[in-house]
Design an enzyme around this catalytic site. Structure first.
Site, PDB file in Angstrom:
ATOM      1  N   SER A  83      -1.364  -1.631  -2.929  1.00 13.79           N
ATOM      2  CA  SER A  83      -0.396  -1.504  -1.590  1.00 13.79           C
ATOM      3  C   SER A  83       0.945  -1.435  -1.914  1.00 13.79           C
ATOM      4  O   SER A  83       1.344  -2.055  -2.860  1.00 13.79           O
ATOM      5  CB  SER A  83      -0.454  -2.912  -0.617  1.00 13.79           C
ATOM      6  N   SER A  84       1.763  -0.919  -1.269  1.00 11.57           N
ATOM      7  CA  SER A  84       3.200  -0.643  -1.489  1.00 11.57           C
ATOM      8  C   SER A  84       3.983  -1.937  -1.554  1.00 11.57           C
ATOM      9  O   SER A  84       5.048  -2.167  -1.762  1.00 11.57           O
ATOM     10  CB  SER A  84       3.918   0.377  -0.646  1.00 11.57           C
ATOM     11  N   CYS A  85       3.216  -3.125  -0.850  1.00  7.80           N
ATOM     12  CA  CYS A  85       4.032  -4.509  -0.647  1.00  7.80           C
ATOM     13  C   CYS A  85       4.112  -5.057  -2.003  1.00  7.80           C
ATOM     14  O   CYS A  85       4.682  -6.198  -2.162  1.00  7.80           O
ATOM     15  CB  CYS A  85       3.374  -5.169   0.242  1.00  7.80           C
ATOM     16  N   TYR A 117      -0.381 -11.805  -0.199  1.00  6.77           N
ATOM     17  CA  TYR A 117      -1.199 -10.436  -0.481  1.00  6.77           C
ATOM     18  C   TYR A 117      -0.857  -9.825  -1.688  1.00  6.77           C
ATOM     19  O   TYR A 117      -1.516  -9.150  -2.711  1.00  6.77           O
ATOM     20  CB  TYR A 117      -1.305  -9.755   0.722  1.00  6.77           C
ATOM     21  N   LYS A 170      -2.557  -8.277  -5.155  1.00  2.64           N
ATOM     22  CA  LYS A 170      -2.643  -7.178  -5.694  1.00  2.64           C
ATOM     23  C   LYS A 170      -1.967  -6.539  -6.679  1.00  2.64           C
ATOM     24  O   LYS A 170      -2.501  -5.859  -7.729  1.00  2.64           O
ATOM     25  CB  LYS A 170      -2.064  -6.028  -4.475  1.00  2.64           C
ATOM     26  N   HIS A 192      -1.861  -3.619  11.978  1.00  2.00           N
ATOM     27  CA  HIS A 192      -0.646  -3.019  11.560  1.00  2.00           C
ATOM     28  C   HIS A 192       0.110  -2.483  12.862  1.00  2.00           C
ATOM     29  O   HIS A 192      -0.344  -2.275  13.866  1.00  2.00           O
ATOM     30  CB  HIS A 192      -0.866  -2.040  10.399  1.00  2.00           C
TER      31      HIS A 192
END
Ligand code: GFB
Length: 310
Positions: free
Chosen positions: A108-110, A137, A141, A180
Site C-alpha cells: 500500500s502507498s501508506c 498497517y 506492509k 475508505h
C-alpha cells in the site's frame, strides 16, 4: 506463468483479490485455487502449511489482508498489525517451503514516510517517520516487502512486491465507519439524495490530496508485473494524478446527481497530507492505467444499481 499453472489467489473475495481472479480468468488462467477466510484462516500457521502441502500452488498472489479506511486503521491498531503480519509471514514462508515458483505481495502507498517528497518514488521507503493513523498497517506492509527481499537474498525465492495507491472498485467496503473515503462518499451522497437531505458531512478539512486507481486497472498491472518484474524492492502502481478530497467529493456529488451542500466534520482526522505515487518505473516497464477517475466512479456507481445499504 502459463494458463495450466496452478495459481493461488489469497483474498479472492476482497476488492483486490476478486479483481485479480477476474483478470486471470479473462486471460485464460482457469486453474485458480481459492479459500474463504472461514475455510482457511491465514493467521493460522499450521493450517496455511497444510493447505500449501495439499495444493502445491505454482504461483501466488498475496492479496489477503486486514484493510480499512483511516478510522479503522487508527482504532483497530493491534488487529491491523497482528493480522497482517501473521498472514504475510505464514503465506510467504509456506510458499518458500513448498517451492512456489513466484509470489506477488500486495502492499500500500501508506508505507511511505508521511512527509516524503511528492510524487513518491520507490527509494523513499524508510527515509522518515510514518503517518501515525496507519502506522501499524504500514509497518506490517513494510515487513512484507522486506520478507520477500530477504527470501530472495537468502533462498533465491522469486518473490516480488507491488505497491498500489488508494483503490476503489467492485466488492469495496461501504460501511461508513470502516471504509475508505471513495465508497463512503458514494454511499453518503446516494442516501442523502434519496432522502432529500440538505447536506452531506465529509470527514476532515477536505484539503488532503489522494490518488485513486480502479481495482481492475490494479489487477491488470499485477498480472503484467507477474510476467515482467522479478527483483528486489517493489513497483508503485497508480495513475500518477491526484486531487483533493473536497474535489473528489464534488465529483462524486455530480456523478450521483445530488444537489445539496457538503459540510465538514473536523473532529475526524485528515491523515497524511498527500500520497501521490511516482509511476515512472511502472511506465518504463510498459504498463499504464486505462480507467480515468470520473469514468471509474460512474462505473462503480452504476454497478451498485441504486442499492440501499439499510
Ligand atoms: O480513504 P481514507 O479513509 O484513507 O481517507 P487514507 C482519505 C481522506 O478522506 C482522509 C477523508 O483525509 C479522510 O478524513 N474523508 C472524508 C473520509 N470523508 C470521509 C469519509 O466519509 N470516510 C473516510 N474513510 N474518509 C488509508 C490508510 O488512509 O488508506 C490505509 O489508513 C491504506 O492504511 C489506505 O493505506 C489506502 O488514504 O487517509
Amino acid at each position: 506463468m502459463t494458463p495450466t499453472d496452478k495459481i493461488y489467489v489469497a483474498g479472492h473475495r476482497g476488492m483486490v483479490g476478486s479483481a485479480i481472479a477476474r483478470k486471470l480468468r479473462a486471460d485464460g488462467y482457469d486453474n485458480l485455487i481459492t479459500r474463504t477466510s472461514s475455510e482457511l484462516d491465514l493467521r493460522d500457521q499450521r493450517a496455511v502449511n497444510e493447505f500449501f502441502a495439499a495444493e502445491q500452488p505454482d504461483y501466488v498472489f498475496l492479496a489477503a489482508a486486514k484493510v480499512g479506511g483511516i478510522l479503522a486503521n487508527n482504532v483497530y491498531r493491534g488487529q491491523f498489525l497482528y493480522d497482517n503480519l501473521m498472514i504475510e509471514a505464514n503465506v510467504i514462508e509456506a510458499a518458500r517451503v513448498h517451492g512456489v515458483k513466484k509470489l506477488q505481495f500486495l502492499g500500500s502507498s501508506c508505507i511511505y514516510p508521511k512527509l516524503a517528497p511528492q510524487p513518491l518514488t520507490e527509494d523513499a521507503l524508510l527515509t522518515g517517520p510514518l503517518e501515525p493513523t496507519n502506522e501499524p498497517y504500514a509497518i506490517a506492509k513494510i515487513t512484507g516487502i522486506k520478507l520477500c527481499d530477504a527470501y530472495r537474498a537468502q533462498y533465491g525465492c522469486d518473490f516480488i512486491s507491488v505497491m498500489p495507491t488508494n483503490l476503489y472498485g467492485p466488492n469495496d467496503n461501504y460501511d461508513l465507519e470502516t471504509s475508505h473515503v471513495l465508497p463512503a462518499l458514494i454511499r453518503k451522497f446516494h442516501e442523502a439524495k434519496r432522502e432529500n437531505r440538505p447536506e452531506v458531512v465529509m470527514w476532515g478539512t477536505g484539503s488532503p490530496k489522494r490518488e485513486f486507481l480502479h481495482a481492475d486497472d490494479l489487477a491488470a498491472a499485477c498480472v503484467y508485473l507477474m510476467h515482467h518484474f522479478s527483483d528486489y524492492g517493489f513497483v508503485n502502481v497508480g495513475t500518477g494524478e491526484d486531487l483533493s478530497i473536497l474535489e473528489l467529493a464534488q465529483t462524486i456529488r455530480e456523478v450521483v446527481g445530488y444537489q445539496g451542500e457538503i459540510t465538514h466534520d473536523r473532529s475526524k482526522p485528515d491523515g497524511t497530507p498527500r500520497k501521490l505515487m511516482n509511476v515512472d518505473k511502472l511506465h518504463a516497464m510498459g504498463w499504464k492505467h486505462s480507467i480515468e477517475l470520473r469514468e471509474g466512479i460512474e462505473r462503480v456507481y452504476a454497478e451498485l444499481g441504486g442499492k440501499d445499504w439499510y
